[in-house]
Design an enzyme around this catalytic site. Structure first.
Site, PDB file in Angstrom:
ATOM      1  N   CYS A  64       0.792  -1.234   0.000  1.00  0.00           N
ATOM      2  CA  CYS A  64       0.000   0.000   0.000  1.00  0.00           C
ATOM      3  C   CYS A  64       0.821   1.279   0.000  1.00  0.00           C
ATOM      4  O   CYS A  64       0.697   2.120  -0.895  1.00  0.00           O
ATOM      5  CB  CYS A  64      -0.939   0.007   1.203  1.00  0.00           C
ATOM      6  SG  CYS A  64      -1.954  -1.470   1.368  1.00  0.00           S
TER       7      CYS A  64
ATOM      8  N   HIS B 135      -1.251   6.501   2.043  1.00  0.00           N
ATOM      9  CA  HIS B 135      -1.178   5.574   3.162  1.00  0.00           C
ATOM     10  C   HIS B 135      -1.033   6.389   4.445  1.00  0.00           C
ATOM     11  O   HIS B 135      -0.185   7.279   4.523  1.00  0.00           O
ATOM     12  CB  HIS B 135      -0.004   4.610   3.011  1.00  0.00           C
ATOM     13  CG  HIS B 135      -0.041   3.467   3.978  1.00  0.00           C
ATOM     14  ND1 HIS B 135      -0.796   2.342   3.764  1.00  0.00           N
ATOM     15  CD2 HIS B 135       0.565   3.289   5.171  1.00  0.00           C
ATOM     16  CE1 HIS B 135      -0.641   1.511   4.779  1.00  0.00           C
ATOM     17  NE2 HIS B 135       0.172   2.066   5.653  1.00  0.00           N
TER      18      HIS B 135
END
Length: 498
Positions: free
Chosen positions: A47, A101
């Site tokens: 991610c 993120h």
């Protein structure tokens, strides 16, 4: 305007990507008005690094983010982000859910105020991700992987993506009250990221008896072990830990494999419903004909392929993502109608499949996630950042990109004839040649090997080389392993002919 959907861990397991087992009517409807890219790939399959990469159009070797431990502006360079570029060119920019993120990767504030016009929204129920909220057969609550729930019994009587959707609807309604400023709205959905926590009704759409296994469920005999991931993030979940799996290779029992795939599909359909509600509001608020819409996964996910259950690898199943680009007046010209986006509630239609009379155009061109930044700039007719020089760390090049606009691929009616990329690139770090506890997510200081993978139209070639995490140096003269897959005859990447 721009509406950007980023969906966590979404592989192209969608009806519009010829995956009929998965029910995704709202995304399929969007696809019928969009260009569908069949060969879109991210630059690292986890991610934080992936999102930082495509939101700055810089590859991981330029952001120097391979883990979750640094903020690119301090660690590598004060690079202008995609939403920042739109903000500096007159757009109201706003982030809902998981876009950057969270944490140190985005300076603990989602890169506000540089990237966003106001602080980002995070659904408050996301705080229960690592909490025992999953009902078990013993009547107790657990921290499980498989977690279909009665939403009314959950904390705050809601779930993260439901809360993000509700907030997105409110924002779009507010935009309709004042249309003097264009908006760049990024909406990040958490599912189908683990744990598979979703309204239990969606599980009923996928009878377990109809769930198949991966077509290549075994570890290939010629796979170098540095390429394998032991899926440690899944093993910490109580229901998986109870299986007492052998480390590092498993395997997971067949019946539980089916359940994992069943719950992944259910999570996708749940997220599809959230996408549909946002698109319906876009339509109702009068923005459907003047909003560029992008839908993309931040990376894929293994559902048993190569005996694996994660994303921390360099295989096709994890580097390849769905990518849909809707351009009003261009991609929807194939079948114009009064209303483009009508929300489809599968829970009310009892899972009946919805067929669309026409499909949008598609491209088999090789596209990278870093290409999205310059493409959106060109589509919005704001300045297109220049291509970064060979040494991108020079402070004179804070606004530059590693990607290339693929508008020529979108606008050309014969999409296969456009001269475009002959290869795309991804990479993944490792701490060792043999799988260990930190193989999946090594901290920067522990990285000793970097796997660079190149995907062409006919091959995937990967080289695992010695990597120095202090000087960020990949030593291609010290090769740990090679992989070469002939995709014309081996699309599942089973036979390593290297």
């Amino acid at each position: 305007n721009v509406l950007f959907f980023i969906i966590d861990d979404l592989r192209p397991a969608l009806g519009c990507y010829d995956y009929p087992k998965v029910l995704s009517p709202n995304i399929d409807q969007l696809a019928s008005h969009s260009v569908k890219f069949m060969n879109a790939h991210v630059q690292q399959t986890v991610c934080g690094p992936s999102r930082t990469s495509f939101l700055t159009s810089r590859r991981p070797d330029t952001t120097r983010l391979y883990d979750f431990g640094s903020y690119w502006r301090n660690h590598a360079g004060n690079y202008t982000s995609l939403p920042q570029h739109f903000k500096e060119n007159g757009y109201f920019t706003y982030s809902i859910g998981k876009v950057f993120h969270p944490g140190i990767c985005s300076n603990y504030n989602d890169d506000y105020p540089l990237s966003w016009s106001k602080p980002a929204y995070h659904p408050p129920t996301q705080q229960y991700k690592m909490k025992p909220v999953c009902p078990g057969a013993d009547g107790k609550l657990h921290m499980n992987l498989l977690c279909p729930v009665n939403v009314s019994t959950q904390p705050e009587h809601s779930l993260p993506d439901i809360q993000s959707t509700e907030h997105a609807l409110q924002m779009i309604k507010s935009f309709s009250m004042d249309k003097t400023q264009p908006f760049f709205l990024a909406v990040g959905f958490h599912k189908p990221h683990i744990p598979y926590k979703f309204p239990e009704e969606y599980l009923d759409l996928y009878p377990l008896s109809e769930i198949d296994l991966a077509p290549n469920p075994f570890i290939p005999p010629d796979l170098p072990l540095v390429a394998f991931s032991p899926y440690t993030q899944m093993r910490i979940r109580e229901d998986v830990a109870a299986l007492n799996l052998s480390f590092p290779f498993g395997p997971i029992p067949t019946e539980f494999q089916r359940k994992i795939r069943q719950h992944y599909y259910s999570s996708v359909t749940y997220t599809d419903s959230m996408v549909g509600k946002v698109l319906q509001q876009l339509e109702d608020s009068g923005f459907a004909d003047d909003t560029i819409i992008v839908l993309m996964g931040d990376h894929g996910w293994s559902l048993g392929e190569h005996g694996d259950w994660c994303k921390y690898e360099n295989f096709e199943v994890v580097t390849r993502v769905p990518l849909l680009v809707h351009i009003p007046g261009m991609t929807d010209a194939y079948h114009r109608k009064a209303s483009k986006f009508n929300y489809i509630d599968l829970l009310k239609t009892r899972g009946n499949k919805i067929a669309f009379s026409a499909s949008g155009p598609h491209s088999n061109g090789l596209v990278e996630a870093v290409d999205l930044y310059p493409t959106l700039a060109e589509l919005a007719q704001i300045p297109i950042p220049p291509t970064c020089p060979e040494n991108p760390f020079n402070s004179s090049y804070l606004l530059c990109v590693k990607g290339y606009s693929f508008l020529s691929v979108v606008s050309n009616k014969r999409r296969e004839s456009v001269s475009w990329k002959s290869a795309v690139f991804s990479q993944y770090p490792r701490p060792s040649d043999y799988p260990q506890e930190n193989t999946d997510l090594p901290n920067l200081k522990d990285i000793r090997i970097m796997g660079y993978t190149m995907r062409t139209h006919h091959h995937r070639f990967t080289e695992w080389v010695t990597f120095d995490p202090v000087h960020f140096f990949a030593n291609f003269s010290q090769i740990h392993a090679r992989e070469l897959y002939l995709r014309d005859s081996d699309p599942l990447e089973i036979y390593n002919v290297a």
